[in-house]
Design an enzyme around this catalytic site. Structure first.
Site, PDB file in Angstrom:
ATOM      1  N   TYR A 107     -28.819  14.896  -7.452  1.00 28.66           N
ATOM      2  CA  TYR A 107     -28.785  14.472  -8.887  1.00 28.66           C
ATOM      3  C   TYR A 107     -28.062  13.033  -8.778  1.00 28.66           C
ATOM      4  CZ  TYR A 107     -26.652  14.516 -13.611  1.00 28.66           C
ATOM      5  OH  TYR A 107     -26.492  14.190 -15.149  1.00 28.66           O
ATOM      6  N   ASP A 147     -33.187  14.429 -10.323  1.00 30.55           N
ATOM      7  CA  ASP A 147     -32.983  13.840 -11.660  1.00 30.55           C
ATOM      8  C   ASP A 147     -32.543  12.394 -10.895  1.00 30.55           C
ATOM      9  OD1 ASP A 147     -32.557  12.429 -13.652  1.00 30.55           O
ATOM     10  OD2 ASP A 147     -30.889  13.905 -14.370  1.00 30.55           O
ATOM     11  N   HIS A 244     -34.432  18.691 -19.940  1.00 29.51           N
ATOM     12  CA  HIS A 244     -35.537  18.421 -18.972  1.00 29.51           C
ATOM     13  C   HIS A 244     -36.322  19.726 -18.691  1.00 29.51           C
ATOM     14  CE1 HIS A 244     -32.935  14.940 -16.997  1.00 29.51           C
ATOM     15  NE2 HIS A 244     -31.973  15.452 -17.808  1.00 29.51           N
TER      16      HIS A 244
END
Length: 253
Positions: A107, A147, A244
């Site tokens: 992340y 991400d 998302h």
């Protein structure tokens, strides 16, 4: 091999929206979560009934950041963290090693809250670049997902002109991502779908998702050695588990 990656923006919230059913329907070998915003003991062990084991790397700060992976086959080795005290306190990296491949779930920081976090984001990008080169030498068959908080090209964002000065589409961020790919990494979605304009994140504001005003900031990357093994990559939009969308990657190993 089938893998799912999702920034769930709070795993408990995503579960309330049907995430467990989506996982059961697809029967992936691995599920990689970002932004779990929870420790493992705060989450009902929904994965057990489907035969998964879970590993979490949670942030020290409650309700913030965090990554997790569900897997069926035990790895030879699990590494939590990327080797930097600041980022490791934020719970941003899990690395699983297997005999024939490795899987890295990350992340990446966002820089949207101001200059301090943008500087931290750029530091993380430099750190990841160095660490990815080291890990790739040991594991030529390396899968990276997560991400990344960067839309790479105008094809990956609904309003490139309006966002030219927005974190996540800054010239230096896009240049960094181009440089990363030039080192022998494959953006699996763009490899299979060179002309498609699809997004993986939409702001909650102004009905952006319904209008499909989004950004593609979530990725599966593989090393060049795995390019030929990439069989399918899709972005699931039918049900909103988060701001998302889940990515689904299929590889033949």
């Amino acid at each position: 091999m089938k893998l799912i990656s999702l920034n769930c923006n709070g795993i408990r919230s995503s579960l309330e929206k049907g995430l467990a059913e989506y996982i059961r329907e697809n029967e992936p070998d691995f599920v990689c979560f970002q932004e779990t915003k929870a420790t493992m003991d705060q989450v009902s062990p929904f994965w057990e009934e489907s035969g998964y084991t879970a590993v979490f790397h949670s942030a020290e700060k409650k309700g913030y950041s965090g990554v997790a992976i569900l897997y069926k086959k035990p790895p030879q080795r699990t590494t939590l963290g990327i080797g930097d005290p600041l980022f490791d306190r934020e719970g941003r990296s899990i690395f699983l090693e297997y005999p024939d491949f490795a899987l890295w779930n990350l992340y990446f920081p966002s820089g949207t809250t101001g200059d301090v976090r943008q500087a931290a984001k750029m530091k993380f990008l430099d750190l990841f670049l160095k660490e990815s080169e080291k890990r790739r030498k040991k594991h030529p068959n390396l899968i990276v997902c997560g991400d990344v908080n960067i839309a790479h090209t105008p094809q990956d964002i609904h309003d490139p002109k309006g966002n030219a000065k927005s974190s996540g589409f800054l010239p230096e961020e896009r240049e960094w991502l181009s440089g990363f790919l030039e080192k022998g990494w494959v953006d699996t979605f763009r490899y299979l779908h060179p002309e498609k304009q699809e997004y993986s994140w939409w702001t909650f504001r102004a009905g952006a998702r319904a209008k499909n005003k989004g950004w593609r900031i979530d990725y599966f990357f593989v090393t060049e050695a795995l390019r030929k093994n990439v069989k399918a990559h899709s972005i699931y939009r039918d049900k909103p588990f988060s701001d998302h969308a889940p990515l689904l990657l299929e590889l033949k190993l």
